[in-house]
Each structure stands twice: as C-alpha cells, then as structure tokens.
Write a protein that holds these residues in place. Structure first.
Motif, PDB file in Angstrom:
ATOM      1  N   ALA A  15      19.333   0.636  -8.973  1.00 14.35           N
ATOM      2  CA  ALA A  15      20.629  -0.674  -8.502  1.00 14.35           C
ATOM      3  C   ALA A  15      21.223  -1.628  -9.751  1.00 14.35           C
ATOM      4  CB  ALA A  15      20.183  -0.103  -7.574  1.00 14.35           C
ATOM      5  N   VAL A  16      20.285  -2.282  -9.526  1.00 12.61           N
ATOM      6  CA  VAL A  16      21.010  -3.475 -10.292  1.00 12.61           C
ATOM      7  C   VAL A  16      21.166  -3.319 -11.614  1.00 12.61           C
ATOM      8  CG1 VAL A  16      19.130  -4.753  -8.879  1.00 12.61           C
ATOM      9  CG2 VAL A  16      18.184  -3.363 -11.085  1.00 12.61           C
ATOM     10  N   GLY A  17      21.141  -2.117 -12.321  1.00 12.88           N
ATOM     11  CA  GLY A  17      21.573  -1.902 -13.782  1.00 12.88           C
ATOM     12  C   GLY A  17      20.328  -2.313 -14.845  1.00 12.88           C
ATOM     13  N   MET A  18      18.844  -2.168 -14.975  1.00  8.58           N
ATOM     14  CA  MET A  18      18.403  -2.730 -15.504  1.00  8.58           C
ATOM     15  C   MET A  18      17.467  -1.424 -15.942  1.00  8.58           C
ATOM     16  SD  MET A  18      18.869  -5.835 -16.453  1.00  8.58           S
ATOM     17  CE  MET A  18      17.001  -5.804 -16.658  1.00  8.58           C
ATOM     18  N   SER A  19      18.230  -0.276 -15.570  1.00 15.30           N
ATOM     19  CA  SER A  19      17.007   0.797 -16.015  1.00 15.30           C
ATOM     20  C   SER A  19      16.257   1.082 -17.494  1.00 15.30           C
ATOM     21  CB  SER A  19      17.720   2.110 -16.301  1.00 15.30           C
ATOM     22  OG  SER A  19      18.393   2.072 -14.774  1.00 15.30           O
ATOM     23  N   ASP A  20      17.267   0.260 -18.538  1.00 14.37           N
ATOM     24  CA  ASP A  20      17.199   0.618 -20.133  1.00 14.37           C
ATOM     25  C   ASP A  20      16.379  -0.570 -19.893  1.00 14.37           C
ATOM     26  OD1 ASP A  20      18.822   2.038 -20.296  1.00 14.37           O
ATOM     27  OD2 ASP A  20      20.507   0.889 -20.975  1.00 14.37           O
ATOM     28  N   GLY A  67       0.828  -1.293   0.241  1.00 18.93           N
ATOM     29  CA  GLY A  67       0.054  -0.218   0.368  1.00 18.93           C
ATOM     30  C   GLY A  67       0.892   1.381  -0.410  1.00 18.93           C
ATOM     31  N   MET A  68       1.411   1.582  -0.551  1.00 18.07           N
ATOM     32  CA  MET A  68       3.085   2.569  -0.544  1.00 18.07           C
ATOM     33  C   MET A  68       1.995   3.595  -1.454  1.00 18.07           C
ATOM     34  SD  MET A  68       6.712   1.347  -0.785  1.00 18.07           S
ATOM     35  CE  MET A  68       7.316  -0.110   0.085  1.00 18.07           C
ATOM     36  N   PRO A  69       2.314   4.997  -1.326  1.00 21.66           N
ATOM     37  CA  PRO A  69       2.032   6.031  -1.931  1.00 21.66           C
ATOM     38  C   PRO A  69       2.254   6.012  -3.642  1.00 21.66           C
ATOM     39  CG  PRO A  69       2.990   6.883  -0.593  1.00 21.66           C
ATOM     40  CD  PRO A  69       3.342   5.459  -0.038  1.00 21.66           C
ATOM     41  N   ARG A  70       1.512   6.483  -4.932  1.00 20.31           N
ATOM     42  CA  ARG A  70       2.564   6.358  -6.082  1.00 20.31           C
ATOM     43  C   ARG A  70       3.431   7.405  -6.729  1.00 20.31           C
ATOM     44  NH1 ARG A  70       0.850   4.307 -10.592  1.00 20.31           N
ATOM     45  NH2 ARG A  70       1.485   5.187 -12.285  1.00 20.31           N
ATOM     46  N   LYS A  71       3.098   7.855  -5.383  1.00 18.60           N
ATOM     47  CA  LYS A  71       4.731   9.002  -5.997  1.00 18.60           C
ATOM     48  C   LYS A  71       5.949   8.290  -5.264  1.00 18.60           C
ATOM     49  CE  LYS A  71       6.678  13.945  -5.308  1.00 18.60           C
ATOM     50  NZ  LYS A  71       7.890  13.224  -3.970  1.00 18.60           N
ATOM     51  N   LEU A  72       5.489   7.974  -4.147  1.00 15.46           N
ATOM     52  CA  LEU A  72       6.914   6.893  -3.514  1.00 15.46           C
ATOM     53  C   LEU A  72       6.996   6.519  -4.554  1.00 15.46           C
ATOM     54  CD1 LEU A  72       8.931   6.550  -1.507  1.00 15.46           C
ATOM     55  CD2 LEU A  72       7.558   5.160   0.268  1.00 15.46           C
ATOM     56  N   MET A  73       6.948   5.451  -5.195  1.00 14.28           N
ATOM     57  CA  MET A  73       6.965   3.935  -6.138  1.00 14.28           C
ATOM     58  C   MET A  73       7.721   4.243  -7.150  1.00 14.28           C
ATOM     59  SD  MET A  73       2.971   1.978  -5.786  1.00 14.28           S
ATOM     60  CE  MET A  73       2.866   1.368  -6.765  1.00 14.28           C
ATOM     61  N   ILE A  74       7.077   5.536  -8.126  1.00 17.17           N
ATOM     62  CA  ILE A  74       7.883   6.072  -8.514  1.00 17.17           C
ATOM     63  C   ILE A  74       9.277   5.665  -8.719  1.00 17.17           C
ATOM     64  CG2 ILE A  74       7.986   7.194 -10.447  1.00 17.17           C
ATOM     65  CD1 ILE A  74       4.381   8.108 -10.611  1.00 17.17           C
ATOM     66  N   GLU A  75       8.882   6.482  -7.629  1.00 19.39           N
ATOM     67  CA  GLU A  75      10.712   7.210  -7.228  1.00 19.39           C
ATOM     68  C   GLU A  75      11.717   5.862  -7.235  1.00 19.39           C
ATOM     69  OE1 GLU A  75      11.503   9.110  -3.191  1.00 19.39           O
ATOM     70  OE2 GLU A  75       9.638  10.566  -4.243  1.00 19.39           O
ATOM     71  N   ARG A  76      10.987   4.782  -6.023  1.00 19.33           N
ATOM     72  CA  ARG A  76      11.262   3.054  -6.639  1.00 19.33           C
ATOM     73  C   ARG A  76      11.663   2.940  -6.887  1.00 19.33           C
ATOM     74  NH1 ARG A  76      10.857   1.964  -0.356  1.00 19.33           N
ATOM     75  NH2 ARG A  76      11.003   3.340   1.002  1.00 19.33           N
ATOM     76  N   ILE A  77      10.732   2.687  -8.640  1.00 17.78           N
ATOM     77  CA  ILE A  77      10.903   2.193  -9.375  1.00 17.78           C
ATOM     78  C   ILE A  77      12.911   2.135  -9.546  1.00 17.78           C
ATOM     79  CG2 ILE A  77      10.077   1.369 -11.926  1.00 17.78           C
ATOM     80  CD1 ILE A  77       7.550   1.607 -10.330  1.00 17.78           C
ATOM     81  N   THR A  78      12.635   3.996 -10.287  1.00 16.38           N
ATOM     82  CA  THR A  78      13.808   4.205 -10.687  1.00 16.38           C
ATOM     83  C   THR A  78      14.206   3.922 -10.033  1.00 16.38           C
ATOM     84  OG1 THR A  78      11.861   6.445 -11.449  1.00 16.38           O
ATOM     85  CG2 THR A  78      14.350   6.661 -11.543  1.00 16.38           C
ATOM     86  N   GLU A  79      15.105   3.852  -8.623  1.00 14.26           N
ATOM     87  CA  GLU A  79      16.321   3.597  -8.235  1.00 14.26           C
ATOM     88  C   GLU A  79      16.590   2.260  -8.034  1.00 14.26           C
ATOM     89  OE1 GLU A  79      14.998   5.035  -4.102  1.00 14.26           O
ATOM     90  OE2 GLU A  79      15.386   6.650  -4.302  1.00 14.26           O
ATOM     91  N   SER A  80      15.532   1.894  -7.779  1.00  7.94           N
ATOM     92  CA  SER A  80      15.574  -0.054  -7.628  1.00  7.94           C
ATOM     93  C   SER A  80      15.863  -0.393  -8.843  1.00  7.94           C
ATOM     94  CB  SER A  80      14.204  -0.638  -6.868  1.00  7.94           C
ATOM     95  OG  SER A  80      14.312  -0.013  -5.869  1.00  7.94           O
TER      96      SER A  80
END
Length: 279
Positions: A127-132, A111-124
């Motif tokens: 972190a594992v080299g899969m941004s592309d 149940g995390m807030p959407r804004k935080l989710m978007i930040e975390r998706i980008t960060e995570s």
C-alpha cells in the motif's frame, strides 16, 4: 446509533497541576472517512490533541470517545487498534532490525495470529510502495522511505483513524507530496478517517475540514476556502496563508474581482481565464 466517529467533549488538559492549561474546554467530532487538518501556531495545543486521541495522554477534564468507547487506562489497547499515529521523526518509531520486523511489531503488541500478520505485512508494504524493502534495515532508508514504513506499521494494525502529527515536516516538498499521496490512496482504499497536524499549507488546502487552534481553544472550524479567506485574522494569530491566497489578495487589491477564494494554482488560473473572457 452510529458510533463511527471520534469525539472530544469539553476536554481540558495541562501537563502539571501548577502549569497553564494547554487545552481549554475543547469539543469537536471527526466523522468516518473524513480528512481533518489541524493547524495552529506552536503551543496552540495541536500536538497535545494528537496524543490525547491515541491515549498517550489523558485529559484532566472532559471525555474522549472513539467509536462510542470512552478512552481511559482500561480501554487504551482497544482504542489503539482504531487510532494509529505517525510522528514527525520516524527514527523514534523503529524497533525492528528489518522493515518486516518493524511492521510486525505493532501487530505482535496486539497479539494478532501469525498467519494474519504475514498477510498484513505484505498488504501494508504494498500500500505504501515499499514491498521491495521488506528485508532492508530501517536506518539505511531515506527520510521519505522511513515515513512510508512508519505508515505501513500503523496500517498493518488496520485502524479506522490515522493521525499524522507533523509527519511530513522533515521532508522536502517532493517527499511531502509523495507521503501525502500515499496516505490519500490508502484512505481511499480503506475508508479511513485522516487527521493531519501540519504546517504545510498546501496540505491544508486539500483537507475536507480545517480546525484552527489558538491558545488551547478551537478558534475556527470550517472548510479550507473559508479558513483562508480570513487572511488578516489568521495573521493576527500567527498563521500564514498559501502563496496562491496571497497572490489572489494582491490581484483583488489591484482591482480584479475574483468570484471565489482560489485554493491552488489551477483554481487561480481558472479565475483569471473567466475574468479575461468577460473583458
């Protein structure tokens, strides 16, 4: 009082009442920011430990505490925010149609807030080299890439402990090394505790501490150097030792005295140079 640890207190577990105990009176502690490797032959109870850590199973006897909180049916969701699990086969973990959906799934569950989710998706993913690969379909990725996404999904929830249950078993040595390096980078950045359940002996030599399981009990808990110095005992309980350890043993039996148990090629080379300079 410092609560940042995971603790098993006299834990026993069996899958059914009429079946033998898989774990018998197991106690240990995993501290903050520490890397513990758990090894043991098949059936020694190591994967059961992983599932108990994450509340996928509950013990019949004893207690498990994560950061001071008892793990039970009521606390399970809180515990899972702290304890992330990556399994052997990433395909079993994919639920989304894109990598992005997949990384979001765990956070939605919490149940995390959407804004935080978007930040975390980008960060995570970064972190594992899969941004592309954010908008790729997970089933089109390679094994190593899938495992990276599985790790990103766990990281997004921001746990304090990450458990890799044979998570590199299906990869080739290069893929294994890459995944391990990825996880170690993340551990470094985020001060996580890492628990790896593995057959990969090279991985074990790098851990801070090794727990050897045998027939449902903690057979030995020590640093990798001490664990691998007990070659004969390890072999008796069906465990192998790294190639370097075997080579060192052969050299010693041929009359060369090594000052310590080498854990990798680099250390063995240093030992041999030291020997040569003394000759």
């Amino acid at each position: 009082m410092d609560h940042s640890k995971m603790e098993f207190r006299n834990v026993s577990f069996r899958y059914q009442d009429d079946m033998p105990w898989v774990l018998k009176n197991v106690s240990f502690t995993i501290h903050a920011n520490e890397w513990v490797a758990i090894i043991g032959h098949n059936g020694s109870g190591k994967s059961t430990i992983a599932k108990l850590m994450n509340g996928l199973l509950f013990p019949q006897e004893g207690e498990i505490y994560v950061n001071g909180q008892l793990v039970n049916q009521e606390t399970i969701w809180d515990v899972r925010k702290n304890v992330g699990m990556v399994f052997q086969n990433p395909d079993n973990q994919f639920v989304g149609t894109t990598v992005r959906d997949d990384v979001a799934f765990g956070m939605e569950n919490h149940g995390m807030p959407r804004k935080l989710m978007i930040e975390r998706i980008t960060e995570s993913l970064s972190a594992v080299g899969m941004s592309d690969y954010e908008y790729h379909e997970p089933h089109r990725l390679s094994g190593g890439q899938k495992q990276r996404v599985a790790i990103a999904s766990v990281l997004a929830v921001s746990p304090k402990y990450i458990i890799l249950d044979e998570a590199t078993a299906m990869l080739d040595p290069k893929g294994r090394k890459e995944i391990l390096n990825t996880v170690l980078d993340v551990q470094d950045q985020r001060n996580l505790s890492l628990v790896t359940i593995t057959h990969d002996l090279l991985e074990v030599t790098q851990a801070d501490r090794v727990m050897v399981m045998n027939e449902g009990e903690v057979w030995l808990e020590a640093g990798p150097r001490e664990v691998f110095s007990r070659k004969e005992q390890l072999q008796k309980i069906g465990l192998d030792t790294p190639f370097v350890t075997k080579l060192a043993e052969e050299l010693q039996s041929a009359g060369l005295t090594l000052t310590r148990e080498p854990l990798n090629h680099q250390e063995l080379l240093e030992e041999l140079w030291t020997l040569r300079s003394r000759m």
